[in-house]
Motif scaffolding. Structure first.
Motif, PDB file in Angstrom:
ATOM      1  N   THR A 126       0.805  -1.224   0.000  1.00 42.51           N
ATOM      2  CA  THR A 126       0.000   0.000   0.000  1.00 42.51           C
ATOM      3  C   THR A 126       0.837   1.273   0.000  1.00 42.51           C
ATOM      4  OG1 THR A 126      -0.164  -0.077   2.403  1.00 42.51           O
ATOM      5  CG2 THR A 126      -1.968  -1.073   1.143  1.00 42.51           C
ATOM      6  N   THR A 127       2.056   1.251   0.515  1.00 45.13           N
ATOM      7  CA  THR A 127       2.842   2.483   0.585  1.00 45.13           C
ATOM      8  C   THR A 127       3.384   2.919  -0.767  1.00 45.13           C
ATOM      9  OG1 THR A 127       4.833   1.232   1.147  1.00 45.13           O
ATOM     10  CG2 THR A 127       3.532   2.114   2.979  1.00 45.13           C
ATOM     11  N   ALA A 128       3.497   2.009  -1.728  1.00 48.14           N
ATOM     12  CA  ALA A 128       4.051   2.350  -3.044  1.00 48.14           C
ATOM     13  C   ALA A 128       3.010   2.249  -4.157  1.00 48.14           C
ATOM     14  CB  ALA A 128       5.236   1.451  -3.352  1.00 48.14           C
ATOM     15  N   LYS A 129       1.726   2.154  -3.790  1.00 46.86           N
ATOM     16  CA  LYS A 129       0.703   2.018  -4.825  1.00 46.86           C
ATOM     17  C   LYS A 129       0.563   3.313  -5.623  1.00 46.86           C
ATOM     18  CE  LYS A 129      -3.180   3.134  -1.777  1.00 46.86           C
ATOM     19  NZ  LYS A 129      -4.366   2.598  -1.112  1.00 46.86           N
ATOM     20  N   THR A 130       0.111   3.170  -6.855  1.00 42.44           N
ATOM     21  CA  THR A 130      -0.051   4.298  -7.768  1.00 42.44           C
ATOM     22  C   THR A 130      -1.530   4.465  -8.080  1.00 42.44           C
ATOM     23  OG1 THR A 130       2.120   3.902  -8.767  1.00 42.44           O
ATOM     24  CG2 THR A 130       0.551   5.191 -10.065  1.00 42.44           C
ATOM     25  N   GLN A 131      -2.001   5.706  -8.032  1.00 44.00           N
ATOM     26  CA  GLN A 131      -3.388   5.971  -8.427  1.00 44.00           C
ATOM     27  C   GLN A 131      -3.445   6.167  -9.948  1.00 44.00           C
ATOM     28  OE1 GLN A 131      -5.429   9.771  -7.549  1.00 44.00           O
ATOM     29  NE2 GLN A 131      -6.967   8.495  -6.515  1.00 44.00           N
ATOM     30  N   PHE A 132      -4.466   5.569 -10.566  1.00 48.71           N
ATOM     31  CA  PHE A 132      -4.647   5.659 -12.003  1.00 48.71           C
ATOM     32  C   PHE A 132      -5.951   6.360 -12.329  1.00 48.71           C
ATOM     33  CE2 PHE A 132      -1.788   2.081 -11.369  1.00 48.71           C
ATOM     34  CZ  PHE A 132      -0.807   2.326 -12.312  1.00 48.71           C
ATOM     35  N   SER A 133      -5.992   6.972 -13.514  1.00 52.20           N
ATOM     36  CA  SER A 133      -7.215   7.555 -14.056  1.00 52.20           C
ATOM     37  C   SER A 133      -7.689   6.654 -15.193  1.00 52.20           C
ATOM     38  CB  SER A 133      -6.975   8.965 -14.577  1.00 52.20           C
ATOM     39  OG  SER A 133      -6.601   9.822 -13.528  1.00 52.20           O
ATOM     40  N   PHE A 134      -8.985   6.431 -15.250  1.00 47.76           N
ATOM     41  CA  PHE A 134      -9.604   5.574 -16.252  1.00 47.76           C
ATOM     42  C   PHE A 134     -10.510   6.455 -17.114  1.00 47.76           C
ATOM     43  CE2 PHE A 134      -8.525   3.232 -12.492  1.00 47.76           C
ATOM     44  CZ  PHE A 134      -7.907   2.094 -12.977  1.00 47.76           C
ATOM     45  N   ILE A 135     -10.051   6.753 -18.325  1.00 45.62           N
ATOM     46  CA  ILE A 135     -10.744   7.674 -19.213  1.00 45.62           C
ATOM     47  C   ILE A 135     -11.498   6.876 -20.270  1.00 45.62           C
ATOM     48  CG2 ILE A 135     -10.433   9.567 -20.865  1.00 45.62           C
ATOM     49  CD1 ILE A 135      -7.653   9.475 -18.766  1.00 45.62           C
ATOM     50  N   PRO A 136     -12.830   6.981 -20.293  1.00 42.91           N
ATOM     51  CA  PRO A 136     -13.603   6.191 -21.257  1.00 42.91           C
ATOM     52  C   PRO A 136     -13.244   6.531 -22.701  1.00 42.91           C
ATOM     53  CG  PRO A 136     -15.043   7.247 -19.646  1.00 42.91           C
ATOM     54  CD  PRO A 136     -13.678   7.818 -19.451  1.00 42.91           C
ATOM     55  N   ILE A 137     -13.218   5.517 -23.549  1.00 41.12           N
ATOM     56  CA  ILE A 137     -12.959   5.667 -24.973  1.00 41.12           C
ATOM     57  C   ILE A 137     -14.316   5.526 -25.684  1.00 41.12           C
ATOM     58  CG2 ILE A 137     -11.816   4.665 -27.002  1.00 41.12           C
ATOM     59  CD1 ILE A 137      -9.832   5.779 -24.977  1.00 41.12           C
ATOM     60  N   ALA A 138     -14.666   6.510 -26.485  1.00 43.24           N
ATOM     61  CA  ALA A 138     -15.908   6.445 -27.245  1.00 43.24           C
ATOM     62  C   ALA A 138     -15.749   5.445 -28.380  1.00 43.24           C
ATOM     63  CB  ALA A 138     -16.262   7.817 -27.798  1.00 43.24           C
ATOM     64  N   VAL A 139     -16.777   4.636 -28.589  1.00 40.66           N
ATOM     65  CA  VAL A 139     -16.725   3.661 -29.691  1.00 40.66           C
ATOM     66  C   VAL A 139     -17.707   4.040 -30.775  1.00 40.66           C
ATOM     67  CG1 VAL A 139     -15.844   1.739 -28.389  1.00 40.66           C
ATOM     68  CG2 VAL A 139     -18.288   2.148 -28.435  1.00 40.66           C
TER      69      VAL A 139
END
Length: 139
Positions: A126-139
Motif C-alpha cells: 500500500t505504501t508504493a501504490k499508484t493511483q490511475f485515471s480511467f478515461i472512457p474511450i468512445a466507440v
C-alpha cells in the motif's frame, strides 16, 4: 464516496502525471509499462478482468506470474487458461467524465499496481501504490 468503474474501453494513465499512460508490451508476455507516447486501449469487464487490445497478441490480459501475487512481481499482458481478476479500489467519478482509483489484486494479498523507476507496472504494498485515471474511450 467510492463507486464502481463500469465495464468498458478505457485509456489508463497515472493520475499524478497524466502524460504517463499505461501501455501493453510489444508482444504478449511482456511487461506492462507506462510511457508518454502510447494511447493504449484497455477493456475492463464487469468481473474485473483488464485486457489490452494493442499487444502483439489479441486480447492479452493483465496478470501476474504468481497467483496469489507476490510483491515485486511485474504485471504482464499475456493470454492464459483463466483470466486474472482485479479490483479498482477507491474508485471515484471525477466531473462525470472519468474515474480515478487503485488497481488491487483480488486474490486476498491486497497488493496494488505501482510504477517502478524503470516505468514498469508491478504489484506492490500500500505504501508504493499508484493511483490511475480511467478515461472512457468512445466507440
Amino acid at each position: 464516496m467510492s463507486v464502481a468503474v463500469p465495464p468498458g474501453l478505457y485509456q489508463v494513465q497515472v493520475t499524478s502525471n497524466t502524460s504517463q499512460k499505461v501501455a501493453g508490451p510489444a508482444s504478449a508476455g511482456g511487461n506492462i509499462t507506462v510511457n508518454t507516447s502510447t494511447a493504449q486501449v484497455w477493456q475492463i469487464t464487469g468481473d474485473g478482468v483488464i485486457t489490452s487490445f494493442q499487444t502483439g497478441s489479441s486480447a492479452a490480459q493483465a496478470r501476474t506470474p504468481n497467483v496469489p501475487a507476490i510483491s515485486g512481481n511485474n504485471v504482464v499482458a499475456a493470454a492464459g487458461t483463466s483470466a486474472q481478476q482485479w479490483i479498482i479500489s477507491g474508485a471515484k467519478l471525477i466531473s462525470n467524465t472519468y474515474w480515478t482509483g487503485y488497481v488491487m489484486t483480488s486474490d486476498g494479498t491486497q497488493l496494488f499496481w505501482g510504477v517502478d523507476g524503470s516505468n514498469n507496472v508491478l504489484v506492490t504494498g500500500t505504501t508504493a501504490k499508484t493511483q490511475f485515471s480511467f478515461i472512457p474511450i468512445a466507440v
